[in-house]
Scaffold this motif. Structure first.
Motif, PDB file in Angstrom:
ATOM      1  N   GLN A 232      -1.583 137.966  29.392  1.00  0.00           N
ATOM      2  CA  GLN A 232      -2.325 138.381  30.588  1.00  0.00           C
ATOM      3  C   GLN A 232      -3.076 137.162  31.101  1.00  0.00           C
ATOM      4  N   LEU A 233      -2.896 136.906  32.372  1.00  0.00           N
ATOM      5  CA  LEU A 233      -3.461 135.683  32.925  1.00  0.00           C
ATOM      6  C   LEU A 233      -4.657 135.993  33.814  1.00  0.00           C
ATOM      7  N   GLN A 234      -5.792 135.413  33.477  1.00  0.00           N
ATOM      8  CA  GLN A 234      -6.972 135.520  34.332  1.00  0.00           C
ATOM      9  C   GLN A 234      -7.149 134.176  35.024  1.00  0.00           C
ATOM     10  N   GLU A 235      -7.246 134.191  36.349  1.00  0.00           N
ATOM     11  CA  GLU A 235      -7.428 132.918  37.032  1.00  0.00           C
ATOM     12  C   GLU A 235      -8.753 132.891  37.785  1.00  0.00           C
TER      13      GLU A 235
ATOM     14  N   LYS B 276      -5.192 137.172  26.236  1.00  0.00           N
ATOM     15  CA  LYS B 276      -5.753 136.949  27.571  1.00  0.00           C
ATOM     16  C   LYS B 276      -5.992 135.456  27.769  1.00  0.00           C
TER      17      LYS B 276
ATOM     18  N   LYS C 242       3.135 131.826  33.182  1.00  0.00           N
ATOM     19  CA  LYS C 242       3.768 133.019  33.735  1.00  0.00           C
ATOM     20  C   LYS C 242       5.281 132.954  33.632  1.00  0.00           C
TER      21      LYS C 242
END
Lengths: 221, 283
Positions: free
Chosen positions: B175-178, B153, B167
């Protein structure tokens, strides 16, 4: 000039905006109606809860609520609402935040509609032996809903635009794509213009259609 | 082309709105955009005010950071006194507009030189070569290679180039949390909801060097991209560009550049690149 415009990307992002709007609208219609029921109900505890909820939530900025769902509920308490990947979790958290916030406004709009129903209607219903919930469900709410289509349309339009706040926790909707494009292409006005237009395309028909509906269903008194 | 007409119209309306708000600052325009370096006037410089180590506004109203040091040095070389420098926040999205409108004389705000931006503004420098890197918890040894990021993450700032790189190129399965800012990412990193925070190593070093986070995080040292920080200025202002470049060269020569790096990034154990050659953009 328009080299940043990838139609699939754009439509995809606005599709997420539409999904956020629709789920949140349905959710807040249900929760807002329940809140309105509580606020006009006979039980003091419920009335108190409804009043406190509306007045507290209505006065917290939406950004704070949405960021809290992510940092508070998810990061700190581990509440993921049944999602397993970050995009799904964030989408659900954003919908939850939007419902919590918009419900307060739906509740107040509906309560103003309830106030337009003549007291005689409710009294007559009580005289027929209907219970409080029956009075609300069969007599008062149908009339109330018909008189608040316009205020509800305003709430819906505000909600559509409020979905942009979801980008603060990384939901890939229109405003999120806009930030990315501006960072990459350095054409602030043009990109912002395209997205502003996109939102007008969503909200203008909403306003027009619901305006027409409100004329159709208004209770003639 | 109906669409173009409508877009142009809406862009015009928007620009009017923006211009209207911009005039509210009550500052005289000619202070910011004078020609040449007439001593005695003031100079307005665009910086970041929310990136520790790069450009940060402290609670007492002063500014610290590497970009601030560079900007101050350059302004002095251009003939301005320290008291004549006015710092103005220029957010990432706002940088080109601020230069084109003449709100600021030049911008030193972790401003990476790229082709799209070169079409709108000119760059002096580069004055720092940074790389995209990741910040992990100090006790976490599970990420040894950028490929290890797949399935992890990751956190970055909404709409940033770093997020896009992850990405599209570096770890498509991550998994990208912005979030809106890096501080939110750091909260998640501390709470172990997020495994790594990614952006330019210079920015990460600035955060890791903060009092509150000392010893909690470390840089992985991956060089995943090249970010050439340049000083943005009005397109076609060759004279100013030459002067700024001369100032940057002097800064490196007299050791001030090394001092500024040490002062701002030192505590984080940041292995910075040597000072880049002027005009040498590492692709």
């Amino acid at each position: 000039m328009f080299d940043f415009l990838d139609m699939n990307e754009l439509l995809g992002a606005f599709w997420v905006t539409v999904k956020l709007t629709v789920y949140s609208a349905l959710g807040s219609l249900i929760w807002g109606t329940m809140l309105a029921g509580m606020r006009v109900g006979p039980i003091p505890l419920m009335r108190g809860f409804g009043t406190v909820y509306v007045n507290v939530v209505r006065n917290i900025p939406l950004t704070v609520i949405i960021v809290f769902t992510s940092l508070g509920l998810y990061s700190t308490l581990g509440i993921a609402l049944g999602g397993d990947t970050i995009p799904v979790i964030n989408f659900r958290l954003a919908v939850l935040g939007l419902i919590a916030y918009t419900s307060a406004f739906v509740c107040e709009a509906l309560r103003s509609g309830i106030n337009t129903v003549p007291v005689g209607q409710a009294e007559a219903a009580r005289a027929l032996g209907l219970s409080f919930t029956q009075v609300l469900r069969l007599i008062v709410l149908p009339q109330a809903f018909r008189s608040v289509v316009n205020p509800m349309a305003n709430v819906l339009i505000a909600l559509t635009k409020n979905t942009t706040v979801a980008s603060a926790i990384g939901v890939a909707e229109a405003a999120y794509l806009m930030k990315g494009l501006i960072e990459e292409y350095a054409a602030l006005l043009l990109i912002a213009g395209v997205f502003a237009l996109g939102f007008i395309c969503l909200t203008l028909p909403t306003g027009l259609i619901l305006g027409w509906v409100s004329k159709k269903v208004a209770v003639k008194r | 082309m109906k669409l173009r007409k409508v877009t142009a119209a809406s862009a015009a309306v928007l620009s009017l709105a923006l211009a209207a708000t911009a005039c509210g600052s009550g500052k005289k325009k000619d202070d910011a955009a004078g020609g040449g370096s007439e001593a005695g006037g003031k100079i307005t410089i665009g910086i970041k005010i929310d990136q520790p180590g790069i450009g940060l506004k402290t609670p007492d109203g002063s500014y610290t950071g590497f970009d601030v040091d560079v900007a101050t040095y350059v302004a002095k070389e251009l003939g301005y006194k320290e008291s004549d420098i006015v710092f103005k926040e220029t957010k990432s999205a706002d940088r080109e507009t601020a230069i084109e409108r003449g709100d600021v004389k030049f911008i030193a705000a972790s401003y990476s030189i790229n082709d799209e931006r070169l079409q709108k503004v000119d760059f002096a420098g580069p004055y720092l070569l940074a790389h995209q890197d990741i910040l992990v918890r100090a006790d976490d040894d599970s990420i040894k290679d950028p490929k290890d990021l797949n399935g992890k993450k990751l956190c970055s700032v909404t709409g940033s180039t770093s997020a896009k790189n992850v990405k599209e190129k570096l770890a498509p399965k991550a998994q990208l949390q912005e979030y809106g800012g890096y501080s939110e990412c750091l909260t998640g990193l501390e709470n172990k909801v997020i495994d790594a925070l990614t952006t330019d190593d210079s920015i990460l070093a600035g955060y890791a060097a903060q009092e509150a986070f000392k010893g909690k995080f470390k840089l992985a040292g991956f060089r995943m991209s090249n970010e050439n920080y340049g000083i943005g200025l009005k397109k076609g202002d060759a004279d100013l560009k030459k002067k700024i470049n001369a100032a940057l060269e002097k800064m490196v020569k007299d050791g001030s550049w090394d001092k500024a790096v040490e002062a701002n990034f030192g505590p984080a154990g940041y292995k910075n690149e040597p000072a880049p050659k002027i005009g040498n953009i590492v692709k």
